[in-house]
Design a protein around this motif. Structure first.
Motif, PDB file in Angstrom:
ATOM      1  N   MET A 291       0.676  -1.310   0.012  1.00  0.00           N
ATOM      2  CA  MET A 291      -0.099   0.127   0.012  1.00  0.00           C
ATOM      3  C   MET A 291       0.939   1.260  -0.140  1.00  0.00           C
ATOM      4  N   PRO A 292       1.911   1.485   0.875  1.00  0.00           N
ATOM      5  CA  PRO A 292       2.921   2.520   0.583  1.00  0.00           C
ATOM      6  C   PRO A 292       3.322   2.829  -0.799  1.00  0.00           C
ATOM      7  N   ARG A 293       3.472   1.833  -1.455  1.00  0.00           N
ATOM      8  CA  ARG A 293       4.002   2.349  -2.760  1.00  0.00           C
ATOM      9  C   ARG A 293       2.975   2.681  -3.747  1.00  0.00           C
ATOM     10  N   HIS A 294       1.807   2.221  -3.629  1.00  0.00           N
ATOM     11  CA  HIS A 294       0.760   2.806  -4.209  1.00  0.00           C
ATOM     12  C   HIS A 294       0.210   4.220  -3.947  1.00  0.00           C
ATOM     13  N   SER A 295       0.189   4.389  -2.464  1.00  0.00           N
ATOM     14  CA  SER A 295      -0.055   5.506  -2.237  1.00  0.00           C
ATOM     15  C   SER A 295       0.798   6.833  -2.433  1.00  0.00           C
ATOM     16  N   TRP A 296       1.950   6.426  -2.709  1.00  0.00           N
ATOM     17  CA  TRP A 296       2.800   7.433  -3.512  1.00  0.00           C
ATOM     18  C   TRP A 296       2.840   7.658  -4.761  1.00  0.00           C
ATOM     19  N   VAL A 297       1.927   7.077  -5.260  1.00  0.00           N
ATOM     20  CA  VAL A 297       1.386   7.237  -6.802  1.00  0.00           C
ATOM     21  C   VAL A 297       0.379   8.256  -6.548  1.00  0.00           C
ATOM     22  N   GLY A 298      -0.569   8.181  -5.477  1.00  0.00           N
ATOM     23  CA  GLY A 298      -1.592   9.237  -5.348  1.00  0.00           C
ATOM     24  C   GLY A 298      -0.864  10.620  -5.066  1.00  0.00           C
ATOM     25  N   VAL A 299       0.020  10.532  -4.288  1.00  0.00           N
ATOM     26  CA  VAL A 299       0.732  11.831  -3.857  1.00  0.00           C
ATOM     27  C   VAL A 299       1.496  12.435  -5.033  1.00  0.00           C
ATOM     28  N   GLY A 300       2.022  11.706  -5.859  1.00  0.00           N
ATOM     29  CA  GLY A 300       2.686  12.275  -7.014  1.00  0.00           C
ATOM     30  C   GLY A 300       1.586  12.999  -7.692  1.00  0.00           C
ATOM     31  N   VAL A 301       0.616  12.151  -7.976  1.00  0.00           N
ATOM     32  CA  VAL A 301      -0.402  12.856  -9.008  1.00  0.00           C
ATOM     33  C   VAL A 301      -0.909  14.188  -8.330  1.00  0.00           C
ATOM     34  N   ALA A 302      -1.432  14.252  -7.105  1.00  0.00           N
ATOM     35  CA  ALA A 302      -1.661  15.429  -6.426  1.00  0.00           C
ATOM     36  C   ALA A 302      -0.492  16.404  -6.423  1.00  0.00           C
ATOM     37  N   SER A 303       0.574  16.105  -6.383  1.00  0.00           N
ATOM     38  CA  SER A 303       1.938  17.085  -6.685  1.00  0.00           C
ATOM     39  C   SER A 303       1.914  17.525  -8.175  1.00  0.00           C
ATOM     40  N   LEU A 304       1.427  16.702  -9.045  1.00  0.00           N
ATOM     41  CA  LEU A 304       1.482  17.126 -10.520  1.00  0.00           C
ATOM     42  C   LEU A 304       0.258  18.237 -10.746  1.00  0.00           C
ATOM     43  N   ALA A 305      -0.673  18.069 -10.053  1.00  0.00           N
ATOM     44  CA  ALA A 305      -1.882  19.115 -10.106  1.00  0.00           C
ATOM     45  C   ALA A 305      -1.336  20.265  -9.423  1.00  0.00           C
ATOM     46  N   PHE A 306      -0.754  20.153  -8.400  1.00  0.00           N
ATOM     47  CA  PHE A 306      -0.161  21.514  -7.987  1.00  0.00           C
ATOM     48  C   PHE A 306       0.842  22.350  -8.797  1.00  0.00           C
ATOM     49  N   VAL A 307       1.645  21.496  -9.469  1.00  0.00           N
ATOM     50  CA  VAL A 307       2.684  22.046 -10.624  1.00  0.00           C
ATOM     51  C   VAL A 307       1.697  22.575 -11.794  1.00  0.00           C
ATOM     52  N   PHE A 308       0.827  21.996 -12.225  1.00  0.00           N
ATOM     53  CA  PHE A 308      -0.053  22.452 -13.097  1.00  0.00           C
ATOM     54  C   PHE A 308      -0.781  23.791 -12.614  1.00  0.00           C
ATOM     55  N   TYR A 309      -1.089  24.010 -11.557  1.00  0.00           N
ATOM     56  CA  TYR A 309      -1.546  25.058 -10.803  1.00  0.00           C
ATOM     57  C   TYR A 309      -0.753  26.154 -11.069  1.00  0.00           C
ATOM     58  N   LEU A 310       0.759  26.153 -10.547  1.00  0.00           N
ATOM     59  CA  LEU A 310       1.657  27.109 -10.421  1.00  0.00           C
ATOM     60  C   LEU A 310       1.910  27.374 -11.786  1.00  0.00           C
ATOM     61  N   VAL A 311       1.929  26.571 -12.652  1.00  0.00           N
ATOM     62  CA  VAL A 311       2.191  27.228 -14.255  1.00  0.00           C
ATOM     63  C   VAL A 311       1.055  27.551 -15.069  1.00  0.00           C
TER      64      VAL A 311
END
Length: 313
Positions: A291-311
């Motif tokens: 589960m920790p490996r998969h949950s990090w995928v979710g964190v990565g996608v959410a971080s990508l959304a933050f990057v899209f917001y910044l740019v």
């Protein structure tokens, strides 16, 4: 600001409808599982019959349990009802604005989880204590994804008010549609884990660690907890629908708008639970350590959304 009578009535009606429909939603998941396994399985109303049966049974308290253990079922149920009264689901605004703040809602969910975990320790049962540890571990893994995706949605709407976020996404008044979509995907992934479905959990596995904190409960208290767990699943999906899929929700308190919003909400929730049922019944159980490996995928996608917001994409 205190709500007026119409908003208060809407909040109470929404809360009661969710409370009454929660066992039906959980029953639908069980029926789908049985049909996909080519079994007869329980009926759609079986969860209602189970709750009535538990309400009629004797309540037995563990000898080492304390006040927290006995009060927890009521605390969790009341907390979830308060959340349901402040979440925009049928409308694009929070029925009770003071309960509809993002930070408030997150803390209320954390409060329910805290007392659920504390009751496992207070029961005096080692198995319940291990189940509590597992519950808190899942929270640590899932909540960062959920919080980061909600944070991106709040930044795009310019407010932490859930109604403002819902209205901004519904009207398209956000400067980054890509960030909204990616944040919604991340939040949906976190919601799926919160629902306790395969490959991460199995909601009907009463003898496994997932149900550990509930092991020592019986009678009406167990019925209240089972009802609360079903209500939590419905609220979490409603939270996702109300924020990231607000299309069809009523922008005002007109009777026609509220009825259309209610119909749209029911359709969206049913579609999501059908999709969840198909996915969960098509995969095998995964080890908890994965589960920790998969949950990090979710964190990565959410971080990508933050990057899209910044740019601003």
């Amino acid at each position: 600001m205190l709500p007026d009578l119409s908003h208060f009535l809407l909040a109470v009606l929404q809360s009661l409808l969710l409370l009454l429909a929660a066992p039906l939603v959980s029953g639908l998941a069980r029926v789908m599982r049985a049909k996909m396994h080519n079994r007869v399985g329980p009926g759609l109303l079986q969860d209602y019959r189970d709750l009535i049966k538990l309400m009629q049974r004797q309540e037995v308290w563990p000898p080492d349990s304390g006040l927290v253990f006995r009060a927890m079922p009521s605390i969790v149920m009341v907390t979830l009802l308060v959340i349901s009264m402040g979440t925009p689901m049928v409308t694009r605004f929070a029925p009770i604005a003071v309960c509809g703040d993002l930070v408030t809602t997150v803390y209320l969910f954390a409060l329910a989880r805290f007392f659920l975990a504390l009751s496992g320790i207070d029961s005096g049962s080692s198995f319940a204590g291990i189940g509590t540890s597992r519950e808190l571990t899942v929270a640590v893994l899932v909540e960062p994804t959920m919080l980061l995706s909600l944070f991106v949605a709040a930044l795009l709407a310019g407010s932490t008010d859930l109604g403002s976020i819902s209205a901004a996404i519904a009207s398209g008044h956000v400067h980054s549609v890509t960030a909204v979509v990616v944040a919604g995907l991340a939040f949906g992934f976190a919601v799926y884990i919160e629902l306790g479905k395969l490959p991460y959990d199995m909601a009907e596995a009463e003898q496994e660690l997932q149900e550990g904190p509930l092991t020592e409960y019986s009678g009406p208290s167990l019925a209240l907890l089972k009802w609360s767990m079903a209500l939590k699943q419905t609220i979490v999906v409603g939270w996702f629908v109300g924020l990231f899929l607000p299309f069809g929700s009523s922008p005002d308190l007109s009777l026609a708008g509220v009825l259309v919003g209610l119909l749209a909400f029911v359709v969206k929730v049913l579609v999501i639970f059908l999709a969840v049922g198909i996915v969960s019944n098509s995969v095998a159980r995964a080890r908890f350590r994965l589960m920790p490996r998969h949950s990090w995928v979710g964190v990565g996608v959410a971080s990508l959304a933050f990057v899209f917001y910044l740019v601003g994409l």
